[in-house]
Design a protein around this motif. Sequence first.
Motif, PDB file in Angstrom:
ATOM      1  N   LYS A 122      11.457   4.198   8.039  1.00  0.00           N
ATOM      2  CA  LYS A 122      10.259   3.585   7.471  1.00  0.00           C
ATOM      3  C   LYS A 122       9.815   2.365   8.260  1.00  0.00           C
ATOM      4  O   LYS A 122      10.541   1.803   9.052  1.00  0.00           O
ATOM      5  CB  LYS A 122      10.512   3.181   6.013  1.00  0.00           C
ATOM      6  CG  LYS A 122      10.618   4.339   5.040  1.00  0.00           C
ATOM      7  CD  LYS A 122       9.374   5.169   4.959  1.00  0.00           C
ATOM      8  CE  LYS A 122       8.227   4.427   4.306  1.00  0.00           C
ATOM      9  NZ  LYS A 122       8.339   4.301   2.855  1.00  0.00           N
TER      10      LYS A 122
ATOM     11  N   ASP B 290       2.796   1.271   3.940  1.00  0.00           N
ATOM     12  CA  ASP B 290       4.020   0.483   3.799  1.00  0.00           C
ATOM     13  C   ASP B 290       3.807  -0.662   2.816  1.00  0.00           C
ATOM     14  O   ASP B 290       2.910  -1.497   3.000  1.00  0.00           O
ATOM     15  CB  ASP B 290       4.443  -0.086   5.155  1.00  0.00           C
ATOM     16  CG  ASP B 290       4.797   0.999   6.154  1.00  0.00           C
ATOM     17  OD1 ASP B 290       5.382   2.012   5.736  1.00  0.00           O
ATOM     18  OD2 ASP B 290       4.488   0.831   7.347  1.00  0.00           O
TER      19      ASP B 290
ATOM     20  N   SER C 151      10.387   9.333   4.772  1.00  0.00           N
ATOM     21  CA  SER C 151      11.322   8.236   4.524  1.00  0.00           C
ATOM     22  C   SER C 151      12.506   8.243   5.490  1.00  0.00           C
ATOM     23  O   SER C 151      13.422   7.433   5.338  1.00  0.00           O
ATOM     24  CB  SER C 151      11.840   8.316   3.081  1.00  0.00           C
ATOM     25  OG  SER C 151      12.524   9.533   2.855  1.00  0.00           O
TER      26      SER C 151
END
Length: 652
Positions: free
Chosen positions: A299, A59, A296
Amino acid sequence: MANAESSTRPSLWKGRSKAAAVPPDDFADLNLPITYRHLLSPPPGARDPLRVVALCDSDAFYAACEQRRLAADPARPLVVRQWDALIAVNYPARTYGISRMSKWRDAVKKCPELLVVHVATYKEGDAEPQYWDNPDTSTHKVSLDYYRRESAKIIAIFKEGLPEGEIEKASIDEAFIDFTNLVHTEILERFPHLKQLPPDAPHGLDTVLPPPPPISWQNLGNVVPIHSPPPADGGEQAAEVGDVDGDDAGPTWHDVALSIAAERMDKIRADVRTRLGYTTSAGIARNKFLAKLSASYKKYDSQNILRNAAIPNYLRPMPFQKIRFLGGKLGQALADQYDVSTVGDLLTISLEELQSKFGESSIWVYEVLRGIDRSDVKEKPTLTKSMMASKNLPQAITKASEGPPRLRILAAELALRLNDARSASPAVWPKTIMLHVKHGYDTSRSKQVPFPFTRNVTVDVIAGFADKLWKEFVGAGRDGAPPIKVTHIGLGFTGLEEGENGQKSIEGFFRSSSKPPSWGPSVYPKRKREPTPGGSAHEPETETEDTTSVATAPVAMRDAAASSDKDNGAYVCPRCHRRIDTEPAGVGDPSSEALARARLEHEDFHFAEDLAKDDGGGGLRPTSPRSRPAKRKKAGRPKKGEEGIAKFFTRT
């Protein structure tokens, strides 16, 4: 744009209204029966119906690296800047409407307490990259070395957590993980009754497995609901685990495989979070393409599970140009040709129609729209074959004297990267060093020279070779040298190889030795030498401390130069009596290393002669490249233009 033919001849597939008429067997590949043969045989690769692949994405990786380096509060908005653009935005900063499309000054206006970190840069005179608030593009070079090191730590944890799986690094912050081997092993351990084929199996090994038990998806991640498609814009969507309980699709053995992979993936992600402090998001599905898409779905510190039963409704409303490789020229051509925008729209187009317009290779488009991807997860070699440091110059180099300072910045990056590689594998060494120059905006030129082994790789060593290549390029010192206008420079190593301890040189296959060379695998193998005044026919073998490194060519170089130092920059071959003169190589003492290189290169010629076969007349047939007749070039056929979907991609 549609071509002239399509504008005059109506297409049977034109328009979006056909999307509701999708044949029911479009996704038949998702419901293949799983048999005892599938389970008990070795996994057949990409066609295994029990195959499970995950895509794990760190991330806001660059931002997370800087937050960890600075020990900053994870809740503080932070962005990573490269010149005027943003290359990473952490999640707290995104709540202020800041994205990677923002300029850093505009981002500060939106969030005054924003922490802005410019990526580290090299500056002339620095051996390592430093952090500057406002580096100058004309004197600094961006460095991603810190992020590469952190990425390698994450990949190492992946390999520890799944030693039986394949792990393919997709980018600096992404990796594909193949759980298929783990799935086969775990299913047989958890359900031992499947290890033996039942005696009453009606079709032998091709008998379908009995129904699996119920599956609890709790604490495994976000399971994409079967009847709740993602938003039409392809954005992120929250999922509720409870939605799965209301689905009318019963559990399958592939669902069992997904749940096993999700358990292991969750442990690996937790290990990365605990040991390194990085959060990751993962997508788990039947292949690489769907794993990438599902990563995705939701997220930030989460994992998403895409069951086979959920794939049709997950793909149909998705804008097809969101799919990798369908977002550029090819995607635009499909949109113009058929007046479509979603995957569901394109499902109405037959394979024959696609291939008639876009060539035979468009079967890939046809399959990927139906969730089919047969590409393997393959671990890439840790050691790359080349290293390159390059820079686009905001102001072109027009004087020869302007080149060396910029090359020295590139040399600093190469020195650091090569030393990093050698700290992990001491035997790594490149064969050549190359200078790549873009002259103006069209002409590119490259020059390269051999890069002899040097025990201590410093900026000075690399910069010395770079300066020599630069002088050859600009014609420094020559009258009438053409003017220069260099807009891009690149300095790199090619032919990186890793020797093995105890590796034998080629001579070992032709003569015996009571003791192998003490300096390990050799770039410059030791050879039988003619006696020289004051010397013996064989050079002494001496022990060195670093027996795991690449062939220490300087050892041979020093030995060779020692017996020829009286020649003061020249070497007279005792076999052919030819005088070999040398010139400084830009590094070291010309009477030692440069002279030894010239001697070894000349002796390669004689050594090859000694190994050549008898030509029938009692003599030796020279095999040196300089003695071979030049090969005639074959007249090649003119290249055809790219056909099919290949013409929609840029050749790199």
